[in-house]
Every structure is written in C-alpha cells, then in structure tokens.
Design an enzyme around this catalytic site. Structure first.
Site, short mmCIF file in Angstrom:
data_model
loop_
_atom_site.label_atom_id
_atom_site.label_comp_id
_atom_site.label_asym_id
_atom_site.label_seq_id
_atom_site.Cartn_x
_atom_site.Cartn_y
_atom_site.Cartn_z
CG ASP A 104 -1.89 -1.09 1.10
OD1 ASP A 104 -2.19 -1.78 0.14
OD2 ASP A 104 -2.27 -1.43 2.34
CE LYS A 105 -0.19 8.56 -0.66
NZ LYS A 105 -1.13 9.56 -0.93
#
Length: 300
Positions: free
Chosen positions: A127-128
């Site tokens: 994820d970011k």
C-alpha cells in the site's frame, strides 16, 4: 469441470491475474472450441480454450528521476525499499511520482511487461502508506518464476506492525476470506465469498493498549493485514480506513503517523536465474522507531 472459465484460466496461466483475464473476456479475446465465450461459463472436460493476449502497449507513463533505495539488483530483478507515502504504480488521476515512474528512469526498457503498461516489473504490491521491501522483475521469465512462487506460497513476506489493543496469546492465525466490502467500495472486508486469505502473527512486544507484531503472509490479498487485524478487533495503529486513528495516543501523535504503522520488513525467494534462495531485510523507518519509543515511555 464445472468451474467458471475465468477461474480455470487464472489457475492454468502463470503470471496472468484474474482481473487481467476478465478484461480479455470483456474484449472478446477468449474462445471456447472456436466460439467467443463468457467468463461466467462453466468449463467442461475436453474443452479447448484459446486466449489471445495482446502485445504490450507502448507505455505512456513518463520516467522520472526519483531517488530509489535499491537493496539488491542484477539482470533479472531488483529489490527496493519503498518509503511510506509513495504509490507503487500509476492510476487514474495519479500518473506521476510513483515507484513505477522511478523504476522506468532507473531501468529504462528493462522491466517485465506481463502486468501491462501501468505496472511494468511489478510482481507484488504494498500500500501507499506501507513502507518496506518490494520485488521488481526485469524480464518476463523472471516475473513468471517469481509469480509462481507467490502462487505456491513459497515466497516469504514478513511484516512488522503496531496494532490497537493487547493481544494476549503469543501467536495465532487469521484464516478468513477477503473480498470487496459490500457497501464501502474503497475498502476490502472479510466476506463469505471472498478469496482465501491467511495471516500468521507473533507478538514481539506489548504496551499499554497496543501490541507490536510480526506478521507473515501466506496469501497476498489487497489490504490483507489491515483487514485481518481489524477483523479480530486489533486495527493497525493510525489506519483510519479500518478502525485506527481514534485513540488518545494517535490523536496526540498524529504528526508522526504515516496513515498506518505497517512495514514490509523481510522478503525471501528463490532467484529465478540461479535457483538459490535469497532473503533481504529492511530496518524499521525512523517514524516507526520513534513511535515504539513513545509507546515504551507512555504514561497514558
């Protein structure tokens, strides 16, 4: 026999995701016994399925001179240490500043094309706002070999996280299927018809109201650790999407939190060229270490 054709092809084709195959069905590129077919049709023993895989499109995402922390690199692959806050690959409305933009500048054309024009070289994602190790393939042969290891669950992915609440047992497993949330389309959830998902956790340290964990993935579903921890009542510290961000500690130290306190710490795999097992580790980022110090010293 009796399985949906998209599920059959996902099992029978190395390196092609189910979502990519479904797109090919929609574009009329899958045939059963010479006739166009639907992804929902069920397989029959003896069927001949033809899949037309289009040639890779010319990548329009631009290379950008963005610093990369490269842990390892050779002609087949590289391992990078992604900072929290960096998106892995471009998406609508977000075509710059991603890991892929940086990889294109560093590697040029030497990235696998299996995942299409938006995700060259990307074998798996984080994820970011998750930091840590990520594998990148430089050619299709290496990509297929690494993707097969992930599918066979022989690819080591070990994370560190801080979760809300005190977990009493020393270790445990979460075996719960994950799919799209029925009402909140930006979220995943544990759902009866979801894809199988398995996470093992081990307690590293306990604090007042929080637990520091090591987590090992057997599967790699979208947001898997975040969903599984929320599912058992222990959301990840700072993860406002899945129930974190509400404690007095989180509100007091909001500036330190990078959305969720989750770090991809260890990565292990068999090298697709040499056949030798390789394992890499990434130190906790500074913000994560600072949060651990604060939790050890907290008075409330």
């Amino acid at each position: 026999e009796g399985k949906r054709l998209d599920a059959v092809l996902a099992e029978k084709t190395d390196g092609l995701s189910r979502s990519f195959l479904q797109k090919l069905f929609e574009e009329g590129k899958v045939f059963r016994n010479g006739k166009l077919c639907s992804k929902k049709e069920k397989g029959v023993e003896g069927d001949c399925i033809l899949v037309q895989i289009p040639a890779p499109e010319k990548l329009e995402v631009e290379a950008e001179d963005i610093p990369l922390e490269i842990i390892y690199e050779d002609d087949d692959l590289l391992v990078v240490n992604k900072p929290a806050g960096m998106v892995v690959h471009p998406a609508p409305g977000n075509y710059t500043g991603t890991l892929v933009n940086a990889l294109m500048f560093h590697c040029g054309d030497a990235l696998s094309s299996i995942n299409g024009v938006i995700r060259p070289g990307i074998v798996h994602r984080i994820d970011k706002n998750t930091s840590g190790l990520l594998m990148v393939a430089k050619n299709d042969s290496a990509h297929n070999a690494l993707a097969a290891q992930i599918k066979e669950h022989s690819f080591l992915r070990r994370y560190h996280a801080i979760v809300l609440g005190t977990i009493r047992e020393e270790e445990g497993d979460v075996d719960a299927p994950i799919g799209r949330h029925p009402a909140k389309r930006k979220q995943m959830a544990v759902v009866p018809n979801g894809r199988p998902a398995f996470t093992h956790y081990r307690v590293l340290e306990r604090f007042n109201g929080f637990t520091y964990l090591e987590l090992t993935l057997k599967t790699g579903r979208t947001h898997q650790i975040r969903v599984h921890m929320a599912h058992i009542g222990h959301p990840i510290l700072g993860d406002t999407l899945y129930g974190g961000g509400k404690t007095p500690f989180e509100k007091k130290h909001k500036a330190l939190l990078c959305e969720q306190t989750l770090h991809a710490k260890d990565l292990g795999f068999v090298h697709p060229g040499t056949g030798k097992y390789m394992e890499f580790t990434s130190p906790l980022p500074e913000y994560f270490r600072n949060l651990l110090v604060l939790l050890r010293n907290q008075t409330t």
